[in-house]
Design an enzyme around this catalytic site. Structure first.
Site, PDB file in Angstrom:
ATOM      1  N   HIS A  29      -5.378   5.787  -1.851  1.00 28.25           N
ATOM      2  CA  HIS A  29      -4.692   7.041  -1.105  1.00 28.25           C
ATOM      3  C   HIS A  29      -4.492   7.931  -2.096  1.00 28.25           C
ATOM      4  O   HIS A  29      -3.429   8.462  -2.506  1.00 28.25           O
ATOM      5  CB  HIS A  29      -3.390   6.429  -0.441  1.00 28.25           C
ATOM      6  CG  HIS A  29      -3.476   5.682   0.588  1.00 28.25           C
ATOM      7  ND1 HIS A  29      -3.521   6.604   1.761  1.00 28.25           N
ATOM      8  CD2 HIS A  29      -3.833   4.405   1.229  1.00 28.25           C
ATOM      9  CE1 HIS A  29      -3.743   5.777   2.946  1.00 28.25           C
ATOM     10  NE2 HIS A  29      -3.921   4.595   2.530  1.00 28.25           N
ATOM     11  N   HIS A  73     -14.656   3.357   9.974  1.00 28.35           N
ATOM     12  CA  HIS A  73     -13.915   3.703   8.586  1.00 28.35           C
ATOM     13  C   HIS A  73     -14.881   4.648   7.829  1.00 28.35           C
ATOM     14  O   HIS A  73     -14.711   5.295   6.829  1.00 28.35           O
ATOM     15  CB  HIS A  73     -13.313   2.631   7.969  1.00 28.35           C
ATOM     16  CG  HIS A  73     -11.885   2.429   8.761  1.00 28.35           C
ATOM     17  ND1 HIS A  73     -11.585   1.682   9.808  1.00 28.35           N
ATOM     18  CD2 HIS A  73     -10.697   2.376   8.278  1.00 28.35           C
ATOM     19  CE1 HIS A  73     -10.450   1.607  10.091  1.00 28.35           C
ATOM     20  NE2 HIS A  73      -9.816   2.137   9.175  1.00 28.35           N
ATOM     21  N   ASP A 118     -16.610  -1.502   9.839  1.00 29.17           N
ATOM     22  CA  ASP A 118     -16.666  -1.464  11.216  1.00 29.17           C
ATOM     23  C   ASP A 118     -17.170  -0.402  11.902  1.00 29.17           C
ATOM     24  O   ASP A 118     -17.325  -0.201  13.230  1.00 29.17           O
ATOM     25  CB  ASP A 118     -14.902  -1.526  11.619  1.00 29.17           C
ATOM     26  CG  ASP A 118     -14.285  -0.185  10.968  1.00 29.17           C
ATOM     27  OD1 ASP A 118     -14.931   0.578  10.216  1.00 29.17           O
ATOM     28  OD2 ASP A 118     -13.097   0.126  11.657  1.00 29.17           O
ATOM     29  N   GLU A 137       0.925  -1.108   0.026  1.00 31.34           N
ATOM     30  CA  GLU A 137      -0.151  -0.024   0.002  1.00 31.34           C
ATOM     31  C   GLU A 137       0.841   1.304  -0.074  1.00 31.34           C
ATOM     32  O   GLU A 137       1.294   1.862   1.022  1.00 31.34           O
ATOM     33  CB  GLU A 137      -0.752  -0.063   1.391  1.00 31.34           C
ATOM     34  CG  GLU A 137      -1.973   0.977   1.246  1.00 31.34           C
ATOM     35  CD  GLU A 137      -2.817   1.187   2.466  1.00 31.34           C
ATOM     36  OE1 GLU A 137      -3.981   1.652   2.558  1.00 31.34           O
ATOM     37  OE2 GLU A 137      -2.371   0.637   3.544  1.00 31.34           O
ATOM     38  N   GLY A 169      -6.267   2.131  11.642  1.00 34.59           N
ATOM     39  CA  GLY A 169      -6.515   0.953  11.466  1.00 34.59           C
ATOM     40  C   GLY A 169      -7.577   0.402  12.317  1.00 34.59           C
ATOM     41  O   GLY A 169      -7.857   0.782  13.080  1.00 34.59           O
ATOM     42  N   ASP A 203      -8.584  -4.807   7.178  1.00 32.58           N
ATOM     43  CA  ASP A 203      -7.845  -3.504   7.455  1.00 32.58           C
ATOM     44  C   ASP A 203      -7.249  -3.553   8.937  1.00 32.58           C
ATOM     45  O   ASP A 203      -6.597  -2.696   9.483  1.00 32.58           O
ATOM     46  CB  ASP A 203      -8.482  -2.380   7.259  1.00 32.58           C
ATOM     47  CG  ASP A 203      -7.494  -1.141   6.944  1.00 32.58           C
ATOM     48  OD1 ASP A 203      -6.688  -0.899   6.237  1.00 32.58           O
ATOM     49  OD2 ASP A 203      -7.764   0.057   7.764  1.00 32.58           O
TER      50      ASP A 203
END
Length: 376
Positions: free
Chosen positions: A193, A249, A246, A128, A299, A271
């Site tokens: 990103h 995020h 979750d 990443e 995270g 993640d």
């Protein structure tokens, strides 16, 4: 190794079967057998009335169970991460390394190359970065973000040959020459990103990007006059996107809306990470997530089956579809959907047994059954 897994509700990915057993021979599933037609002379293993699904497939996790492989890679950290994922129903996984010093990336490549031949379910490496947008870096350190060049990309691809499976990159930082280098490689390109415009996103998806990394997070948003990368993901007919379900995020309503738009193109990742106080990243645990030293979301503390549970309980999706988002759909992203992500003859015998409260009781990895919760 030859046995029948009986007395369980089977989520094959195509249908839900009651009163059926799964016949496993060596590392493969060879048949789905009605309970009333079980062959004689084959060992039977009681599935205890549990739900049985394909082994879960996590394409983005940095750590878990005390392992911070993505931040401090080593063969020992990788073995610890393998143990953690298997305990929680994830049979196949892509350890992920965020933007970091080249020496850290090289240690991750070396560790995976060393372990890959002997670790079932290890799919390779997800990098990443470091070719990301400074504006959408999230917690990735600015000092390790790199501007891609053809020679730099050739070097990375050569060093990581046979290991690197997925690369998250901001498409707007690539020129035609850099994109040509990446397209000639077998790795999966995922847009993330990124501060790409809608037009740049659509061009990337037309030019070889087939995935997008953690929808909504660290990407240009969808607005009325500038649809951004989110809008391009919604509008493209084929790109797949991962999402972190979750409730932190992104809101569960955003997961639900995205599912309606993307359908089978939306898949789950954990993640997940672990606490870290060394090197480029400082991650602190909160209730069920992690933050950096500035308190920025860094995270999740999810397991992939918990993400499935959240899709059922909070997003309102059927269990069968939520399971496909963690099995069949990520298998498609890597082109592994003819061997992983389904319970059907000819598929690898990777399975997960869990109860109504989403507790994992057992996993099967390449035919080997591992009980995690003893029979009561």
């Amino acid at each position: 190794m030859h046995y029948l897994l009986t007395n369980c509700q089977v989520y094959t990915s195509a249908e839900v079967l009651d009163d059926h057993a799964v016949l496993v021979e060596d590392q493969q599933i060879t048949a789905l057998v009605p309970q009333v037609q079980l062959p004689a002379g084959v060992r039977q293993i009681d599935g205890r009335g549990l739900c049985l699904c394909p082994g879960l497939i996590d394409l983005q996790l940095y750590g878990g169970g005390g392992s911070a492989f993505g931040l401090a890679p080593s063969p020992a950290a990788l073995a610890q991460l393998r143990s953690h994922t298997l305990r929680h129903g994830t049979t196949s996984f892509l350890p992920t390394v965020p933007t970091n010093a080249p020496a850290v990336v090289d240690r991750a490549i070396s560790a995976i190359r060393q372990v890959l031949p002997s670790m079932p379910g290890l799919l390779g490496l997800h990098l990443e970065g470091p070719y990301i947008s400074a504006e959408k870096r999230g917690v990735h350190p600015t000092e390790f973000i790199e501007a891609p060049t053809p020679s730099g990309l050739h070097d990375l691809l050569e060093r990581s040959k046979g290991v690197l499976r997925l690369l998250t990159v901001a498409p707007e930082v690539l020129g035609p020459d850099e994109l040509s280098v990446l397209r000639a490689s077998p790795i999966v390109l995922s847009a993330g990103h990124s501060n790409a415009s809608y037009e740049q996103g659509m061009e990337a998806f037309a030019q070889g990007f087939t995935a997008a990394t953690h929808l909504f997070n660290a990407m240009s948003p969808l607005t009325s006059r500038a649809p951004g990368l989110v809008g391009a993901i919604y509008d493209d007919a084929s790109v797949c996107a991962s999402i972190v379900a979750d409730g932190r995020h992104c809101a569960y309503a955003s997961v639900r809306i995205s599912k309606r738009v993307l359908g089978e193109r939306l898949f789950l990742i954990s993640d997940a990470t672990a606490a870290s106080a060394e090197g480029a990243y400082y991650f602190q645990p909160q209730e069920d997530y992690f933050v950096d030293a500035e308190g920025k979301l860094a995270g999740s503390g999810l397991t992939l089956l918990q993400a499935v549970r959240n899709c059922v309980h909070h997003v309102g999706l059927p269990l069968a579809e939520s399971l496909r988002m963690a099995t069949l759909y990520p298998a498609r992203v890597l082109g592994l959907h003819h061997q992983l992500g389904c319970i059907a003859p000819g598929y690898q015998a990777d399975l997960c047994l869990f109860d109504a409260a989403f507790n994992v009781h057992a996993t099967v990895l390449q035919g080997q059954l591992h009980w995690h919760i003893a029979s009561e």
